[in-house]
Design a protein around this motif. Structure first.
Motif, PDB file in Angstrom:
ATOM      1  N   LYS A 170      -9.264  34.957 -49.946  1.00  0.00           N
ATOM      2  CA  LYS A 170      -9.394  33.498 -49.834  1.00  0.00           C
ATOM      3  C   LYS A 170      -8.205  32.806 -50.489  1.00  0.00           C
ATOM      4  O   LYS A 170      -7.676  31.810 -49.965  1.00  0.00           O
ATOM      5  CB  LYS A 170     -10.710  33.056 -50.482  1.00  0.00           C
ATOM      6  CG  LYS A 170     -10.972  31.564 -50.421  1.00  0.00           C
ATOM      7  CD  LYS A 170     -12.278  31.215 -51.133  1.00  0.00           C
ATOM      8  CE  LYS A 170     -12.492  29.702 -51.177  1.00  0.00           C
ATOM      9  NZ  LYS A 170     -13.732  29.357 -51.925  1.00  0.00           N
ATOM     10  N   ALA A 171      -7.762  33.333 -51.631  1.00  0.00           N
ATOM     11  CA  ALA A 171      -6.607  32.752 -52.311  1.00  0.00           C
ATOM     12  C   ALA A 171      -5.328  32.884 -51.492  1.00  0.00           C
ATOM     13  O   ALA A 171      -4.398  32.088 -51.634  1.00  0.00           O
ATOM     14  CB  ALA A 171      -6.417  33.416 -53.677  1.00  0.00           C
ATOM     15  N   PHE A 172      -5.276  33.900 -50.603  1.00  0.00           N
ATOM     16  CA  PHE A 172      -4.133  34.083 -49.708  1.00  0.00           C
ATOM     17  C   PHE A 172      -4.246  33.214 -48.452  1.00  0.00           C
ATOM     18  O   PHE A 172      -3.372  33.272 -47.596  1.00  0.00           O
ATOM     19  CB  PHE A 172      -4.019  35.551 -49.299  1.00  0.00           C
ATOM     20  CG  PHE A 172      -3.228  36.395 -50.265  1.00  0.00           C
ATOM     21  CD1 PHE A 172      -1.907  36.708 -50.020  1.00  0.00           C
ATOM     22  CD2 PHE A 172      -3.815  36.873 -51.429  1.00  0.00           C
ATOM     23  CE1 PHE A 172      -1.178  37.478 -50.907  1.00  0.00           C
ATOM     24  CE2 PHE A 172      -3.096  37.647 -52.324  1.00  0.00           C
ATOM     25  CZ  PHE A 172      -1.776  37.946 -52.065  1.00  0.00           C
ATOM     26  N   GLY A 173      -5.327  32.464 -48.321  1.00  0.00           N
ATOM     27  CA  GLY A 173      -5.493  31.599 -47.165  1.00  0.00           C
ATOM     28  C   GLY A 173      -6.082  32.299 -45.953  1.00  0.00           C
ATOM     29  O   GLY A 173      -5.942  31.816 -44.830  1.00  0.00           O
ATOM     30  N   MET A 174      -6.740  33.438 -46.169  1.00  0.00           N
ATOM     31  CA  MET A 174      -7.352  34.157 -45.061  1.00  0.00           C
ATOM     32  C   MET A 174      -8.752  33.611 -44.764  1.00  0.00           C
ATOM     33  O   MET A 174      -9.398  33.012 -45.626  1.00  0.00           O
ATOM     34  CB  MET A 174      -7.432  35.652 -45.380  1.00  0.00           C
ATOM     35  CG  MET A 174      -6.101  36.290 -45.700  1.00  0.00           C
ATOM     36  SD  MET A 174      -6.201  38.081 -45.995  1.00  0.00           S
ATOM     37  CE  MET A 174      -6.381  38.687 -44.311  1.00  0.00           C
ATOM     38  N   GLN A 175      -9.209  33.843 -43.546  1.00  0.00           N
ATOM     39  CA  GLN A 175     -10.556  33.460 -43.143  1.00  0.00           C
ATOM     40  C   GLN A 175     -11.465  34.675 -43.331  1.00  0.00           C
ATOM     41  O   GLN A 175     -11.199  35.735 -42.772  1.00  0.00           O
ATOM     42  CB  GLN A 175     -10.567  32.990 -41.693  1.00  0.00           C
ATOM     43  CG  GLN A 175      -9.682  31.767 -41.439  1.00  0.00           C
ATOM     44  CD  GLN A 175      -9.619  31.408 -39.977  1.00  0.00           C
ATOM     45  OE1 GLN A 175     -10.601  31.517 -39.248  1.00  0.00           O
ATOM     46  NE2 GLN A 175      -8.452  30.979 -39.526  1.00  0.00           N
ATOM     47  N   ILE A 176     -12.544  34.499 -44.088  1.00  0.00           N
ATOM     48  CA  ILE A 176     -13.371  35.612 -44.520  1.00  0.00           C
ATOM     49  C   ILE A 176     -14.585  35.785 -43.605  1.00  0.00           C
ATOM     50  O   ILE A 176     -15.366  34.847 -43.395  1.00  0.00           O
ATOM     51  CB  ILE A 176     -13.853  35.419 -45.973  1.00  0.00           C
ATOM     52  CG1 ILE A 176     -12.690  35.023 -46.884  1.00  0.00           C
ATOM     53  CG2 ILE A 176     -14.549  36.682 -46.473  1.00  0.00           C
ATOM     54  CD1 ILE A 176     -11.546  35.996 -46.900  1.00  0.00           C
TER      55      ILE A 176
END
Length: 328
Positions: A170-176
């Motif tokens: 999430k901190a890397f901007g990914m969609q979980i």
């Protein structure tokens, strides 16, 4: 008269501080070498010990447990995974099993992100060029990878480690996204911005990166079989820091060779500790020697949990990290 100290056999070399404390508390047999015990040595250990302290390299199956002496009453595993121990057979013989849950969570989650970056940013290829002295200087189109931000990450197994991976991603901007035996509580989903998929097939088909974080059990053996791997997009990357048996490694190898997957980051392998030899020469595959939990802090915490489990048992109480078949 002081009470008799428990006889404890440790199957591998552990951190010095852990071994020293075990020696202070119990009648301990330690290893002089870090080589795994032979089958004959394991048999001798279970025949003589009150407590066995094995690791994942020791196969504690029904046959071995059947040869245990009457004194063996606890198998205090150094590690969280217990798929190498026949817990049902141990229980039927009145032998307790304990493990060391929780201590490898953050370290393993760090390694998941390292493998994601290693594959997507082509780090292994860059290292190889530098080590061979083949770099001819910067170029606009050289070794172009892709950024993690904006990619859909599918997490297979949303326990402690899966959730730690989700926080980092999430901190890397990914969609979980995730698939799990049980759906998480709504407040945890909201905190992680995580989307639950009841259907693993439906999730797998839509992900850019798939991270395997579930344990190896009879129900997860080849959970990612050839049919399910075929559902992945050709641009997808798969990362496994859990157990090699969850993936059909031969099917994965065939797909990578055929260009049907973009890459893989592997820290565990289905057959032994070497992995499929064909994977080693693939530039889009990062292979590590089961380093996910390999930090000094993690190994010390694992040892401390082993000591607590054995000491609690010695004091006549149930080990705090006892494993029962219903947990598996």
């Amino acid at each position: 008269m002081p009470s008799k100290r428990l006889s404890v056999v440790v199957t591998r070399r552990l951190p010095d501080a852990v071994e020293t404390r075990l020696k202070e508390l119990f009648d301990v047999s330690l290893r002089d070498t870090d080589a795994p015990m032979t089958q004959d040595e394991l048999v001798a250990a279970v025949k003589s010990a009150d407590v066995l302290v094995p690791t994942l390299t020791d196969r504690i199956d029904a046959g071995l447990i059947g040869q245990a002496g009457e004194n063996l009453r606890l198998i205090a595993n150094f590690g969280a995974g217990v798929d190498h121990i026949d817990v049902d057979t141990a229980r039927s013989r009145g032998i307790l099993v304990s493990n060391t849950p929780g201590v490898v969570t953050e370290d393993t989650a760090d390694m998941v992100l390292a493998l994601m970056l290693g594959v997507t940013r082509r780090i292994q290829e860059g290292l190889s060029i530098m080590q061979k002295g083949e770099w001819e200087g910067w170029a606009p189109n050289a070794l172009l990878g892709g950024r993690l931000g904006g990619r859909r990450l599918g997490i297979l197994g949303m326990g402690r480690i899966g959730q730690a991976v989700a926080r980092r991603a999430k901190a890397f901007g990914m969609q979980i996204h995730y698939h799990n035996r049980r759906r998480l509580r709504s407040e945890i989903e909201a905190d992680l911005d995580a989307t639950y998929w009841e259907s693993l097939d439906q999730m797998v088909a839509r992900m850019d990166i798939l991270s395997v974080n579930c344990p190896h059990t009879p129900s997860t053996f080849h959970l990612l079989n050839a049919r399910r791997l075929k559902l992945l997009k050709p641009s997808a990357v798969i990362v496994n820091t859990s157990r090699g048996e969850v993936i059909d490694e031969n099917a994965l190898t065939r797909m990578l060779k055929a260009g049907e997957l973009a890459g893989a980051g592997l820290d565990v392998y289905e057959h032994g500790h070497r992995g499929n030899p064909e994977l080693r020469d693939m530039p889009n595959v990062v292979m590590l020697p089961h380093m996910g939990s390999a930090t000094q802090e993690g190994r010390m915490e694992m040892g401390e949990k082993v000591i607590i489990n054995v000491k609690t048992f010695a004091d006549g109480h149930r080990p705090p990290d006892q494993v029962v078949p219903a947990m598996l």
